[in-house]
Design an enzyme around this catalytic site. Structure first.
Site, short mmCIF file in Angstrom:
data_model
loop_
_atom_site.label_atom_id
_atom_site.label_comp_id
_atom_site.label_asym_id
_atom_site.label_seq_id
_atom_site.Cartn_x
_atom_site.Cartn_y
_atom_site.Cartn_z
N SER A 146 14.52 5.42 4.08
CA SER A 146 14.55 4.99 2.67
C SER A 146 15.74 5.64 2.00
O SER A 146 16.11 6.78 2.34
CB SER A 146 13.27 5.45 1.97
OG SER A 146 13.41 5.27 0.56
N TYR A 160 7.58 12.27 0.17
CA TYR A 160 8.00 11.01 0.79
C TYR A 160 9.50 11.05 1.12
O TYR A 160 9.91 10.71 2.23
CB TYR A 160 7.68 9.85 -0.15
CG TYR A 160 8.24 8.52 0.29
CD1 TYR A 160 7.62 7.78 1.31
CD2 TYR A 160 9.39 7.99 -0.30
CE1 TYR A 160 8.14 6.55 1.72
CE2 TYR A 160 9.90 6.75 0.10
CZ TYR A 160 9.27 6.05 1.11
OH TYR A 160 9.79 4.84 1.52
P1 NAP Z 1 3.70 -2.06 2.44
O1 NAP Z 1 3.98 -3.37 1.80
O2 NAP Z 1 2.80 -1.07 1.76
O3 NAP Z 1 3.15 -2.32 3.93
C1 NAP Z 1 2.85 -1.21 4.73
C2 NAP Z 1 2.51 -1.66 6.11
O4 NAP Z 1 2.31 -0.50 6.92
C3 NAP Z 1 1.21 -2.45 6.18
O5 NAP Z 1 1.35 -3.38 7.23
C4 NAP Z 1 0.18 -1.39 6.51
O6 NAP Z 1 -0.96 -1.88 7.22
C5 NAP Z 1 0.99 -0.49 7.42
N1 NAP Z 1 0.51 0.88 7.49
C6 NAP Z 1 0.33 1.77 6.48
N2 NAP Z 1 -0.12 2.93 6.97
C7 NAP Z 1 -0.25 2.77 8.30
C8 NAP Z 1 -0.70 3.61 9.35
N3 NAP Z 1 -1.13 4.87 9.11
N4 NAP Z 1 -0.72 3.11 10.60
C9 NAP Z 1 -0.31 1.84 10.85
N5 NAP Z 1 0.13 1.00 9.90
C10 NAP Z 1 0.16 1.48 8.64
O7 NAP Z 1 5.06 -1.25 2.70
P2 NAP Z 1 6.59 -1.73 2.77
O8 NAP Z 1 7.14 -1.63 1.39
O9 NAP Z 1 6.73 -2.97 3.54
O10 NAP Z 1 7.21 -0.49 3.57
C11 NAP Z 1 7.46 -0.53 4.96
C12 NAP Z 1 8.39 0.63 5.29
O11 NAP Z 1 9.57 0.54 4.49
C13 NAP Z 1 7.79 2.01 5.01
O12 NAP Z 1 8.17 2.90 6.03
C14 NAP Z 1 8.44 2.39 3.68
O13 NAP Z 1 8.52 3.78 3.52
C15 NAP Z 1 9.81 1.77 3.85
N6 NAP Z 1 10.50 1.54 2.59
C16 NAP Z 1 10.01 0.68 1.64
C17 NAP Z 1 10.70 0.52 0.47
C18 NAP Z 1 10.23 -0.41 -0.63
O14 NAP Z 1 10.79 -0.36 -1.74
N7 NAP Z 1 9.25 -1.25 -0.39
C19 NAP Z 1 11.89 1.22 0.24
C20 NAP Z 1 12.36 2.09 1.22
C21 NAP Z 1 11.65 2.24 2.39
P3 NAP Z 1 -2.25 -2.51 6.46
O15 NAP Z 1 -1.82 -3.91 6.05
O16 NAP Z 1 -3.32 -2.52 7.49
O17 NAP Z 1 -2.52 -1.63 5.29
#
Ligand code: NAP
Length: 251
Positions: A146, A160
């Protein structure tokens, strides 16, 4: 069963960036193992979308914060596909906005267990299957970091941000460790992406509210991050390892 298609495991493939990666990867010919933590319906929606488009996918439940679950996720991949060619360490969490002096030890343990240890243990399992040192045919790993790693998350969630700083360092080191074994290791560093993760921090409108302050005046989409991840996974990135690609619209 050992199929012809290369096999990709996407942790947290049920929603957000992971779902976009799973769908885009299937479109490019990967058979996809869609891991999820608890939202089975969301994972099955992704799997159905892939199958309806003629692709191959399965959903695999498992918490990357549990070493036992990581073992069973990879066993399910072995059983179903009989090969592994790529891993996207995408599963990750944020927590409520808090100052460090309000955070509990339990919160920090959970944050680091899921975001750091989970990614490292999953990468280790992938290396045991893909490394030429272990009789594998090589492969690629993409870690999802991130931009918070470079900003520090002060006043929001320093835990985080620190976990993602660890992912950056891990990416650099592991890339060099396995470079001669046919495995490339890279990372993407997304900025503000419009997914449901912000609601978990108590900021459901974050992407919309922060948009005017971003260089491009908009948040990114999960699909835009997926495109960068697919690039790093694929043959067009064959001489790229240890790279960290910002997908942040200039943030
Ligand atoms: P999201 O929409 O909250 O989706 C999270 C996903 O991860 C879901 O499929 C969830 O499964 C799964 N998950 C959560 N905890 C888990 C665990 N303990 N074991 C296995 N699966 C797990 O998140 P996102 O925004 O797509 O983020 C994905 C990645 O991108 C993360 O690493 C996040 O830190 C990174 N990121 C996101 C952003 C942003 O702005 N969105 C920015 C920078 C980095 P369930 O559906 O079963 O809950």
């Amino acid at each position: 069963m050992t199929g012809k298609s290369p096999v990709l495991l996407v942790t947290g493939g049920s929603r957000g960036i992971g779902a976009a990666v799973s769908i885009a990867a299937a479109r490019q010919g990967w058979a996809v193992a869609v891991n999820y933590a608890s939202n089975k319906a969301a994972a099955e929606t992704v799997v159905s979308a892939i199958r309806d488009a003629g692709g191959e996918a399965i959903a695999i439940a498992g918490d990357v914060g549990s070493a036992d679950d990581i073992g069973s996720i990879f066993s399910a991949v072995d059983q179903h596909f009989g090969r592994l060619d790529g891993l996207v360490n995408n599963a990750g969490i944020v927590d409520r906005v808090q100052r460090l002096d309000e955070m509990t030890p339990e919160r920090l343990d959970r944050m680091f267990r899921i975001n750091i240890t989970g990614s490292m243990l999953a990468a280790a399992e992938a290396i045991r299957r893909m490394s030429t040192r272990h009789g594998g045919k090589g492969g690629a790993i993409v870690n999802v970091s991130s931009v918070a790693a470079t900003l520090g998350g002060g006043g929001q969630y320093v835990d985080y941000a620190a976990s993602k700083g660890a992912i950056d360092t891990f990416t650099l080191g592991l890339a060099r460790e396995v470079a001669a074994e046919g495995i490339r290791v890279n990372a993407v560093r997304p900025g503000i992406i419009d997914t449901e993760i912000h609601a978990a921090a108590g900021l459901p409108e974050r992407a919309r509210e922060i948009a005017p302050q971003l260089p491009m005046k908009r948040a990114g989409t999960a699909e835009e991050v997926a495109d960068a991840i697919l690039y790093l996974l694929g043959a067009q990135a064959s001489y790229i390892t240890g790279a960290i690609l910002d997908v942040s619209g200039g943030r």
